[in-house]
Design an enzyme around this catalytic site. Structure first.
Site, PDB file in Angstrom:
ATOM      1  N   LYS A  65       0.823  -1.212   0.000  1.00 49.81           N
ATOM      2  CA  LYS A  65       0.000   0.000   0.000  1.00 49.81           C
ATOM      3  C   LYS A  65       0.861   1.269   0.000  1.00 49.81           C
ATOM      4  O   LYS A  65       2.056   1.221   0.334  1.00 49.81           O
ATOM      5  CB  LYS A  65      -0.919  -0.026   1.231  1.00 49.81           C
ATOM      6  N   TYR A 109     -12.553  -2.083  -3.694  1.00 44.85           N
ATOM      7  CA  TYR A 109     -13.073  -2.184  -2.324  1.00 44.85           C
ATOM      8  C   TYR A 109     -14.595  -2.029  -2.254  1.00 44.85           C
ATOM      9  O   TYR A 109     -15.129  -1.614  -1.226  1.00 44.85           O
ATOM     10  CB  TYR A 109     -12.391  -1.153  -1.423  1.00 44.85           C
ATOM     11  N   HIS A 121      -2.111  -5.444   1.538  1.00 44.36           N
ATOM     12  CA  HIS A 121      -3.391  -6.135   1.333  1.00 44.36           C
ATOM     13  C   HIS A 121      -3.073  -7.549   0.883  1.00 44.36           C
ATOM     14  O   HIS A 121      -2.111  -7.753   0.128  1.00 44.36           O
ATOM     15  CB  HIS A 121      -4.219  -5.446   0.230  1.00 44.36           C
ATOM     16  N   GLU A 155      -9.475 -10.666  -7.608  1.00 45.91           N
ATOM     17  CA  GLU A 155      -8.542  -9.534  -7.449  1.00 45.91           C
ATOM     18  C   GLU A 155      -7.397  -9.598  -8.475  1.00 45.91           C
ATOM     19  O   GLU A 155      -6.981  -8.568  -8.999  1.00 45.91           O
ATOM     20  CB  GLU A 155      -8.012  -9.522  -6.015  1.00 45.91           C
TER      21      GLU A 155
HETATM   22  P1  IDP Z   1      -7.777  -6.936   5.402  1.00 43.41           P
HETATM   23  O1  IDP Z   1      -6.988  -5.928   4.584  1.00 43.41           O
HETATM   24  O2  IDP Z   1      -7.031  -7.339   6.658  1.00 43.41           O
HETATM   25  O3  IDP Z   1      -8.270  -8.108   4.608  1.00 43.41           O
HETATM   26  P2  IDP Z   1     -10.476  -5.836   5.237  1.00 43.41           P
HETATM   27  O4  IDP Z   1     -11.548  -6.157   6.214  1.00 43.41           O
HETATM   28  O5  IDP Z   1     -10.576  -6.414   3.859  1.00 43.41           O
HETATM   29  O6  IDP Z   1      -9.074  -6.178   5.934  1.00 43.41           O
HETATM   30  O7  IDP Z   1     -10.447  -4.232   5.116  1.00 43.41           O
HETATM   31  C1  IDP Z   1      -9.751  -3.597   4.090  1.00 43.41           C
HETATM   32  C2  IDP Z   1      -8.897  -2.495   4.679  1.00 43.41           C
HETATM   33  O8  IDP Z   1      -9.776  -1.496   5.229  1.00 43.41           O
HETATM   34  C3  IDP Z   1      -7.997  -2.928   5.838  1.00 43.41           C
HETATM   35  O9  IDP Z   1      -6.758  -3.438   5.431  1.00 43.41           O
HETATM   36  C4  IDP Z   1      -7.853  -1.630   6.615  1.00 43.41           C
HETATM   37  O10 IDP Z   1      -6.841  -0.777   6.048  1.00 43.41           O
HETATM   38  C5  IDP Z   1      -9.198  -0.969   6.418  1.00 43.41           C
HETATM   39  N1  IDP Z   1     -10.093  -1.283   7.557  1.00 43.41           N
HETATM   40  C6  IDP Z   1     -10.812  -2.411   7.749  1.00 43.41           C
HETATM   41  N2  IDP Z   1     -11.530  -2.363   8.890  1.00 43.41           N
HETATM   42  C7  IDP Z   1     -11.258  -1.153   9.426  1.00 43.41           C
HETATM   43  C8  IDP Z   1     -11.703  -0.500  10.615  1.00 43.41           C
HETATM   44  O11 IDP Z   1     -12.505  -1.026  11.402  1.00 43.41           O
HETATM   45  N3  IDP Z   1     -11.188   0.749  10.845  1.00 43.41           N
HETATM   46  C9  IDP Z   1     -10.313   1.351  10.001  1.00 43.41           C
HETATM   47  N4  IDP Z   1      -9.884   0.760   8.863  1.00 43.41           N
HETATM   48  C10 IDP Z   1     -10.337  -0.470   8.575  1.00 43.41           C
END
Ligand code: IDP
Length: 141
Positions: free
Chosen positions: A11, A51, A117, A128
């Site tokens: 990222k 996203y 990610h 993806e």
């Molecule tokens: P992941 O990247 O660990 O798979 P995802 O649930 O797919 O997590 O969420 C995508 C991205 O959105 C995360 O990597 C993070 O940067 C952000 N994110 C997810 N949940 C939260 C939250 O509760 N607060 C702030 N940012 C979040």
């Protein structure tokens, strides 16, 4: 055990701090092979498409802002149990809760700026990878 593909993003927060090499080295040392790689700067539309499942969530707008704030590295990784292995090396979403030695524990600055990610399932990986790569840009070993 089966050979799988997964999709990875380094990222903007990590690219901006010159962590491309260190992060890729950790992925490779875990046994994953980089079989496709390129640098991009996402448009808002590209980030929103990627996203889409998070649209409407409280963190969505900041997520899109952060993912378009600088360039990223998109990669296809291949190896045994690649999806799970990548998630293990990355660490959990919240860097404060991530296990010692994981990428997010060592490099992430916040939940939003969490450096990497990785696909969460083989189905997400296929979607993806296809979002960013044509098959002729992928070079299996
Ligand atoms: P992941 O990247 O660990 O798979 P995802 O649930 O797919 O997590 O969420 C995508 C991205 O959105 C995360 O990597 C993070 O940067 C952000 N994110 C997810 N949940 C939260 C939250 O509760 N607060 C702030 N940012 C979040």
């Amino acid at each position: 055990m089966m050979v799988q593909r997964t999709f990875s993003i380094i990222k903007p927060d990590a690219v901006n701090r010159n962590l491309i090499g260190e992060i890729t080295a950790r992925l490779e040392k875990s046994g994953l092979s980089v079989i496709a790689s390129k640098m991009l700067h996402l448009t808002t539309e590209q980030a929103a498409g990627f996203y889409a499942e998070h649209e409407g969530k409280p963190f969505y707008e900041t997520l899109i802002t952060n993912m378009t704030a600088g360039s990223i590295i998109v990669q296809v990784l291949e190896g045994e149990d690649a999806v799970a292995k990548n998630r293990e090396v990355m660490g959990t979403t919240d860097p404060e809760k991530a296990a010692p030695g994981t990428i997010r524990k060592d490099f992430a600055v916040s939940m939003q700026k969490n450096s990497v990610h990785g696909s969460d399932s083989p189905e997400s990986a296929a979607r993806e990878i296809a979002y960013f790569f044509n098959e002729n840009e992928i070079y299996p070993r």
